[in-house]
Write an enzyme that holds these catalytic residues in place. Structure first.
Site, PDB file in Angstrom:
ATOM      1  N   PRO A   1       0.784  -1.245   0.000  1.00 35.50           N
ATOM      2  CA  PRO A   1       0.000   0.000   0.000  1.00 35.50           C
ATOM      3  C   PRO A   1       0.812   1.290   0.000  1.00 35.50           C
ATOM      4  O   PRO A   1       0.250   2.365   0.211  1.00 35.50           O
ATOM      5  CB  PRO A   1      -0.793  -0.128   1.311  1.00 35.50           C
ATOM      6  CG  PRO A   1       0.123  -0.875   2.223  1.00 35.50           C
ATOM      7  CD  PRO A   1       0.893  -1.833   1.344  1.00 35.50           C
ATOM      8  N   CYS A   2       2.116   1.240  -0.252  1.00 31.49           N
ATOM      9  CA  CYS A   2       2.948   2.440  -0.093  1.00 31.49           C
ATOM     10  C   CYS A   2       2.545   3.574  -1.033  1.00 31.49           C
ATOM     11  O   CYS A   2       2.744   4.750  -0.709  1.00 31.49           O
ATOM     12  CB  CYS A   2       4.426   2.092  -0.279  1.00 31.49           C
ATOM     13  SG  CYS A   2       4.833   1.352  -1.861  1.00 31.49           S
ATOM     14  N   ARG A   3       1.977   3.267  -2.216  1.00 28.78           N
ATOM     15  CA  ARG A   3       1.587   4.308  -3.168  1.00 28.78           C
ATOM     16  C   ARG A   3       0.080   4.512  -3.239  1.00 28.78           C
ATOM     17  O   ARG A   3      -0.404   5.331  -4.024  1.00 28.78           O
ATOM     18  CB  ARG A   3       2.099   3.942  -4.571  1.00 28.78           C
ATOM     19  CG  ARG A   3       3.587   3.914  -4.754  1.00 28.78           C
ATOM     20  CD  ARG A   3       4.217   5.274  -4.945  1.00 28.78           C
ATOM     21  NE  ARG A   3       3.505   6.135  -5.873  1.00 28.78           N
ATOM     22  CZ  ARG A   3       3.883   6.350  -7.122  1.00 28.78           C
ATOM     23  NH1 ARG A   3       4.955   5.752  -7.607  1.00 28.78           N
ATOM     24  NH2 ARG A   3       3.217   7.192  -7.882  1.00 28.78           N
TER      25      ARG A   3
END
Length: 353
Positions: free
Chosen positions: A244-246
């Site tokens: 989910p980093c982006r």
């Protein structure tokens, strides 16, 4: 290394401070309460999705209520493996794709990254169009339509051995149908949803984890998508997970562009000179059209009352304050975005939109 990363990711989510302040419009992030609201909307609008609990109380997270630890939909079909016909195959350059709302001098960061396909992808579109099938309101896939020019005349070809079309060896497109269970969880560290996938060769035969990567776009494998233990189950069940980093930045871009598209449509409506012109403008939905069909549905207590002149006046008065995508519609847009990572999995099967 994967086990260490999975363990650290789980503890980071559980130990990170819980945000109770909504920054949905400014950052694309959501709070646990907003995740529950968006999950309630998804379940209400698309009953193939359901809330689920952790396998044991010890696996629950404190910032989500019992029974609403994550969302799940089961048996989503995946009819084909990803190959050179999809973006992400090695050896092709990446390409930044911009929409009509971005200027010519826009930053690369404002566009979408079409991975792997590059310029060659456009040449393949005609072939891929043949595989397009419709989805009815119930989410059922329609039959492929044959090209009329390719349908042999049975009267002319009767008893003609040479007229029998045989598929060349090794060219068969028939592949075993896989199914996937999809899980949407909340990442407390990134403050966004996170998708996990668990595949099956048959209802009683789980798909080995490494084979799940055959259904992931090439450039995402082992980068954006990794194999990790599902934190809500006992026993360390390995699943593919979209990191989910982006997610927040992509969702923020979608929100901004949807709002811009809605503003353009409203400005055109103000300048419309006839009802026919207004209807035409309304039919030309932009990015905000992702959730236009569900705009009238809300789980809030302020849901619309009986239709009438008074309600029409209120809508006119509040129109300028409306946004294209509400926070309770977040997961609908999220799933549309996440489908680009796994285009072989029929995400629309779960939504019927």
């Amino acid at each position: 290394m994967n086990i260490l990363h999975s363990t650290l990711s789980t503890w980071r989510d559980r130990l990170a401070p819980v945000s109770r302040t909504s920054t949905f419009r400014t950052t694309g992030q959501i709070t646990p309460e907003e995740f529950v609201l968006a999950g309630d909307y998804l379940v209400y609008k698309f009953p193939t999705w359901a809330w689920a609990d952790a396998s044991s109380p010890a696996k629950r997270v404190s910032y989500l209520p019992p029974g609403k630890q994550f969302l799940v939909t089961r048996g989503v079909p995946c009819h084909r493996r990803l190959n050179e016909n999809f973006a992400g195959d090695a050896g092709h350059e990446d390409e930044i794709v911009r929409d009509m709302l971005s200027g010519a001098d826009a930053d690369d960061g404002d566009g979408w990254l079409r991975t792997g396909g590059g310029r060659d992808l456009a040449e393949k579109q005609a072939e891929r169009i043949k595989d397009v099938r419709t989805v009815d309101e119930s989410g059922n896939m329609g039959e492929r339509e044959d090209d009329e020019e390719d349908i042999p005349d049975m009267e002319d070809d009767d008893d003609d051995e040479e007229a029998i079309i045989r598929e060349p060896a090794g060219k068969s497109t028939t592949q075993p149908i896989r199914t996937y269970n999809l899980y949407i969880t909340y990442s407390n560290f990134y403050r966004t949803p996170r998708l996990y996938l668990s595949g099956y060769l048959s209802p009683s035969e789980p798909l080995p984890p490494h084979l799940m990567m055959e259904d992931i776009v090439g450039d995402y494998k082992d980068k954006t998508v990794t194999l990790e233990d599902f934190p809500w189950f006992d026993g360390g069940l390995k699943m593919a997970s979209v990191h989910p980093c982006r997610h927040a930045s992509v969702m923020k871009t979608l929100l901004d562009r949807a709002d811009a598209a809605l503003k353009i449509r409203r400005d055109k409506l103000k300048q419309a000179h006839s009802a026919a012109e207004a209807n035409r403008i309304n039919s030309e939905r932009g990015l905000e059209g992702l959730v236009d069909e569900t705009r009238g549905l809300s789980l809030n207590e302020q849901q619309g009352h009986a239709a009438g002149g008074d309600e029409w006046e209120v809508l006119q008065h509040d129109e300028e304050d409306q946004v294209a995508i509400r926070v309770d519609q977040y997961l609908v847009v999220f799933l549309k975005f996440i489908a680009s990572v796994t285009p072989g999995i029929e995400h629309d099967f779960t939504m019927g939109v």
